[in-house]
Design a protein around this motif. Structure first.
Motif, PDB file in Angstrom:
ATOM      1  N   ALA A  93       0.824  -1.195  -0.114  1.00  0.00           N
ATOM      2  CA  ALA A  93      -0.021  -0.051   0.169  1.00  0.00           C
ATOM      3  C   ALA A  93       0.908   1.305  -0.128  1.00  0.00           C
ATOM      4  O   ALA A  93       0.388   2.309  -0.466  1.00  0.00           O
ATOM      5  CB  ALA A  93      -0.938   0.079   1.235  1.00  0.00           C
ATOM      6  N   ILE A  94       1.995   1.143   0.600  1.00  0.00           N
ATOM      7  CA  ILE A  94       2.768   2.379   0.937  1.00  0.00           C
ATOM      8  C   ILE A  94       3.227   2.818  -0.489  1.00  0.00           C
ATOM      9  O   ILE A  94       3.628   4.096  -1.050  1.00  0.00           O
ATOM     10  CB  ILE A  94       4.133   2.245   1.630  1.00  0.00           C
ATOM     11  CG1 ILE A  94       4.616   3.525   1.965  1.00  0.00           C
ATOM     12  CG2 ILE A  94       5.152   1.459   0.939  1.00  0.00           C
ATOM     13  CD1 ILE A  94       5.769   3.333   3.348  1.00  0.00           C
ATOM     14  N   GLU A  95       3.537   2.057  -1.466  1.00  0.00           N
ATOM     15  CA  GLU A  95       3.666   2.406  -3.012  1.00  0.00           C
ATOM     16  C   GLU A  95       2.695   2.811  -3.505  1.00  0.00           C
ATOM     17  O   GLU A  95       2.804   3.782  -4.335  1.00  0.00           O
ATOM     18  CB  GLU A  95       4.271   0.875  -3.580  1.00  0.00           C
ATOM     19  CG  GLU A  95       5.413   0.275  -2.998  1.00  0.00           C
ATOM     20  CD  GLU A  95       6.807   1.186  -3.249  1.00  0.00           C
ATOM     21  OE1 GLU A  95       7.086   1.433  -4.362  1.00  0.00           O
ATOM     22  OE2 GLU A  95       7.449   1.231  -2.256  1.00  0.00           O
ATOM     23  N   LEU A 101       9.354   6.471   2.804  1.00  0.00           N
ATOM     24  CA  LEU A 101       9.888   5.823   3.875  1.00  0.00           C
ATOM     25  C   LEU A 101      10.586   6.979   4.540  1.00  0.00           C
ATOM     26  O   LEU A 101      11.276   7.933   3.856  1.00  0.00           O
ATOM     27  CB  LEU A 101      10.989   4.640   3.783  1.00  0.00           C
ATOM     28  CG  LEU A 101      10.073   3.329   3.310  1.00  0.00           C
ATOM     29  CD1 LEU A 101      11.060   2.495   2.802  1.00  0.00           C
ATOM     30  CD2 LEU A 101       9.189   2.799   4.203  1.00  0.00           C
ATOM     31  N   GLU A 102      10.552   7.210   5.682  1.00  0.00           N
ATOM     32  CA  GLU A 102      11.413   8.054   6.515  1.00  0.00           C
ATOM     33  C   GLU A 102      12.872   7.840   6.580  1.00  0.00           C
ATOM     34  O   GLU A 102      13.632   8.452   6.256  1.00  0.00           O
ATOM     35  CB  GLU A 102      11.045   8.176   8.106  1.00  0.00           C
ATOM     36  CG  GLU A 102      11.969   9.057   9.047  1.00  0.00           C
ATOM     37  CD  GLU A 102      11.765   8.980  10.541  1.00  0.00           C
ATOM     38  OE1 GLU A 102      11.828   9.865  11.406  1.00  0.00           O
ATOM     39  OE2 GLU A 102      11.472   7.758  10.761  1.00  0.00           O
ATOM     40  N   ARG A 107      14.573   0.576   2.245  1.00  0.00           N
ATOM     41  CA  ARG A 107      13.760   0.423   0.865  1.00  0.00           C
ATOM     42  C   ARG A 107      14.314  -1.164   0.363  1.00  0.00           C
ATOM     43  O   ARG A 107      13.400  -1.660   0.013  1.00  0.00           O
ATOM     44  CB  ARG A 107      14.258   1.556  -0.250  1.00  0.00           C
ATOM     45  CG  ARG A 107      13.728   1.192  -1.581  1.00  0.00           C
ATOM     46  CD  ARG A 107      12.454   1.368  -1.700  1.00  0.00           C
ATOM     47  NE  ARG A 107      11.912   2.409  -1.373  1.00  0.00           N
ATOM     48  CZ  ARG A 107      10.669   2.500  -1.392  1.00  0.00           C
ATOM     49  NH1 ARG A 107       9.483   1.773  -1.715  1.00  0.00           N
ATOM     50  NH2 ARG A 107       9.939   4.034  -0.915  1.00  0.00           N
ATOM     51  N   PRO A 108      15.559  -1.282   0.598  1.00  0.00           N
ATOM     52  CA  PRO A 108      15.606  -2.978   0.108  1.00  0.00           C
ATOM     53  C   PRO A 108      15.193  -3.864   1.096  1.00  0.00           C
ATOM     54  O   PRO A 108      14.739  -4.832   0.767  1.00  0.00           O
ATOM     55  CB  PRO A 108      17.243  -3.016   0.389  1.00  0.00           C
ATOM     56  CG  PRO A 108      17.750  -1.760   0.286  1.00  0.00           C
ATOM     57  CD  PRO A 108      16.909  -0.919   0.753  1.00  0.00           C
ATOM     58  N   ARG A 109      14.736  -3.471   2.264  1.00  0.00           N
ATOM     59  CA  ARG A 109      14.026  -4.511   3.126  1.00  0.00           C
ATOM     60  C   ARG A 109      12.557  -4.517   2.707  1.00  0.00           C
ATOM     61  O   ARG A 109      12.131  -5.748   2.570  1.00  0.00           O
ATOM     62  CB  ARG A 109      14.231  -3.918   4.597  1.00  0.00           C
ATOM     63  CG  ARG A 109      15.707  -4.418   5.102  1.00  0.00           C
ATOM     64  CD  ARG A 109      16.176  -3.513   6.403  1.00  0.00           C
ATOM     65  NE  ARG A 109      17.326  -3.934   7.064  1.00  0.00           N
ATOM     66  CZ  ARG A 109      18.345  -3.645   6.624  1.00  0.00           C
ATOM     67  NH1 ARG A 109      18.590  -3.125   5.447  1.00  0.00           N
ATOM     68  NH2 ARG A 109      19.489  -4.142   7.060  1.00  0.00           N
ATOM     69  N   LEU A 110      12.101  -3.441   2.380  1.00  0.00           N
ATOM     70  CA  LEU A 110      10.832  -3.166   2.027  1.00  0.00           C
ATOM     71  C   LEU A 110      10.510  -4.011   0.595  1.00  0.00           C
ATOM     72  O   LEU A 110       9.401  -4.805   0.708  1.00  0.00           O
ATOM     73  CB  LEU A 110      10.223  -1.889   1.828  1.00  0.00           C
ATOM     74  CG  LEU A 110       8.990  -1.647   1.478  1.00  0.00           C
ATOM     75  CD1 LEU A 110       8.459  -0.127   1.725  1.00  0.00           C
ATOM     76  CD2 LEU A 110       8.620  -1.589  -0.226  1.00  0.00           C
ATOM     77  N   TRP A 136       8.283  -1.411  10.740  1.00  0.00           N
ATOM     78  CA  TRP A 136       7.133  -1.042  11.450  1.00  0.00           C
ATOM     79  C   TRP A 136       7.369   0.024  12.395  1.00  0.00           C
ATOM     80  O   TRP A 136       6.596   0.835  12.492  1.00  0.00           O
ATOM     81  CB  TRP A 136       6.649  -2.334  12.298  1.00  0.00           C
ATOM     82  CG  TRP A 136       5.556  -2.051  12.948  1.00  0.00           C
ATOM     83  CD1 TRP A 136       5.483  -2.123  14.491  1.00  0.00           C
ATOM     84  CD2 TRP A 136       4.029  -1.463  12.634  1.00  0.00           C
ATOM     85  NE1 TRP A 136       4.417  -1.704  15.054  1.00  0.00           N
ATOM     86  CE2 TRP A 136       3.345  -1.468  13.991  1.00  0.00           C
ATOM     87  CE3 TRP A 136       3.539  -1.139  11.573  1.00  0.00           C
ATOM     88  CZ2 TRP A 136       2.007  -0.950  14.003  1.00  0.00           C
ATOM     89  CZ3 TRP A 136       2.087  -0.784  11.371  1.00  0.00           C
ATOM     90  CH2 TRP A 136       1.409  -0.727  12.803  1.00  0.00           C
ATOM     91  N   ASN A 137       8.558   0.262  12.574  1.00  0.00           N
ATOM     92  CA  ASN A 137       9.177   1.343  13.292  1.00  0.00           C
ATOM     93  C   ASN A 137       9.404   2.505  12.669  1.00  0.00           C
ATOM     94  O   ASN A 137       9.762   3.794  12.978  1.00  0.00           O
ATOM     95  CB  ASN A 137      10.114   0.869  14.437  1.00  0.00           C
ATOM     96  CG  ASN A 137       9.897   0.124  15.526  1.00  0.00           C
ATOM     97  OD1 ASN A 137       8.934   0.027  15.937  1.00  0.00           O
ATOM     98  ND2 ASN A 137      11.040  -0.673  15.618  1.00  0.00           N
ATOM     99  N   ASP A 138       9.272   2.530  11.043  1.00  0.00           N
ATOM    100  CA  ASP A 138       9.578   3.826  10.317  1.00  0.00           C
ATOM    101  C   ASP A 138       8.029   4.536  10.233  1.00  0.00           C
ATOM    102  O   ASP A 138       7.062   4.163  10.334  1.00  0.00           O
ATOM    103  CB  ASP A 138       9.870   3.289   8.894  1.00  0.00           C
ATOM    104  CG  ASP A 138      10.283   4.298   8.161  1.00  0.00           C
ATOM    105  OD1 ASP A 138      11.125   4.615   7.975  1.00  0.00           O
ATOM    106  OD2 ASP A 138       9.197   4.804   7.346  1.00  0.00           O
ATOM    107  N   LYS A 139       8.424   5.941  10.225  1.00  0.00           N
ATOM    108  CA  LYS A 139       7.218   6.766  10.359  1.00  0.00           C
ATOM    109  C   LYS A 139       6.485   6.631   9.130  1.00  0.00           C
ATOM    110  O   LYS A 139       5.442   6.993   9.144  1.00  0.00           O
ATOM    111  CB  LYS A 139       7.792   8.240  10.652  1.00  0.00           C
ATOM    112  CG  LYS A 139       8.145   8.316  11.927  1.00  0.00           C
ATOM    113  CD  LYS A 139       8.589   9.838  12.433  1.00  0.00           C
ATOM    114  CE  LYS A 139       9.047  10.162  13.966  1.00  0.00           C
ATOM    115  NZ  LYS A 139       9.391  11.685  13.935  1.00  0.00           N
ATOM    116  N   GLY A 140       7.154   6.417   7.953  1.00  0.00           N
ATOM    117  CA  GLY A 140       6.550   6.153   6.708  1.00  0.00           C
ATOM    118  C   GLY A 140       5.421   4.937   6.711  1.00  0.00           C
ATOM    119  O   GLY A 140       4.209   5.129   6.145  1.00  0.00           O
ATOM    120  N   ILE A 141       5.982   3.968   7.324  1.00  0.00           N
ATOM    121  CA  ILE A 141       5.081   2.690   7.284  1.00  0.00           C
ATOM    122  C   ILE A 141       3.922   3.048   8.368  1.00  0.00           C
ATOM    123  O   ILE A 141       2.697   2.760   8.166  1.00  0.00           O
ATOM    124  CB  ILE A 141       5.918   1.485   7.768  1.00  0.00           C
ATOM    125  CG1 ILE A 141       6.837   1.128   6.872  1.00  0.00           C
ATOM    126  CG2 ILE A 141       5.104   0.592   8.431  1.00  0.00           C
ATOM    127  CD1 ILE A 141       6.221   0.529   5.471  1.00  0.00           C
TER     128      ILE A 141
END
Length: 209
Positions: A93-95, A101-102, A107-110, A136-141
């Protein structure tokens, strides 16, 4: 004459035993009919994730001594699938929502989650747990999660994603709240029986795909 008397006695014994067995069967049938008439049968219907299974789980916790350790451990795979479905859905969904991402170094992990977690033979390697916790701890997520009304996300997503580290622990055993929160989409008819104040209840749930 003695032989005849012996045979007659054996026949009488057999007949007597048959009558006793018949009487026991009749008595059991009467008991079963009484129990059947005294049982309250309830059919729960509703759309997916409307809380049907949760009601039955709650009844079991309250009135059927809860769940055994073996049953709790059997729920672990379902909980893992809930976590995988949740993080995979959010990463997808973030895409689509064009959220950044903050920490772009994640990005490689996503991308790894998107490329690997959707596989049918996915085995939950250590990278999955590490990447899921970091993302999950990223503000963008988190921003993407806050907009989950714009896409379909399993309702227990936050609950289990907050517990990723605990669930990945070798000593983890699901507690009652974990079992209540866990979502399993299955099909068919699920049933459970329990007694409250000497009243028998028989729950039936029609479960959809």
């Amino acid at each position: 004459m003695p032989l005849f008397m012996c045979i007659r006695s054996e026949l009488d014994d057999e007949e007597s035993q048959r009558k006793k067995n018949h009487k026991k069967i009749e008595q059991q049938l009467v008991k079963d009919r009484r129990k059947y008439r005294a049982t309250q049968r309830l059919l729960l219907l509703g759309a997916g994730e409307s809380g049907k299974s949760t009601i039955v789980k709650q009844m079991r916790i309250l009135h059927v001594n809860g769940f055994t350790n073996q049953e709790r451990l059997e729920k672990l795979n379902d909980i893992k699938r809930n976590i995988r479905d949740a993080i995979l859905t959010i990463c997808d969904a973030i895409e689509k929502l064009h959220i950044t991402l903050e920490n772009e170094q994640l990005r490689p992990r996503l991308d790894w989650i998107i490329d690997n977690a959707s596989r049918t033979d996915f085995s939950y390697p250590k990278e999955f747990w590490e990447y899921t916790e970091q993302l999950w701890n990223d503000k963008g997520i988190q921003q993407c999660y806050e907009r989950s009304n714009e896409y379909q996300l399993i309702d227990c997503a936050k609950y289990f994603l907050d517990k990723v580290k605990e669930i990945n622990s070798p000593s983890y055993i699901p507690n009652n709240q974990d079992i209540l929160r866990c979502r399993v989409l299955t099909s068919g008819i699920f049933e459970t029986i329990f007694t409250v104040d000497k009243v028998n209840f028989h729950f039936f749930i029609l479960k959809e795909h």
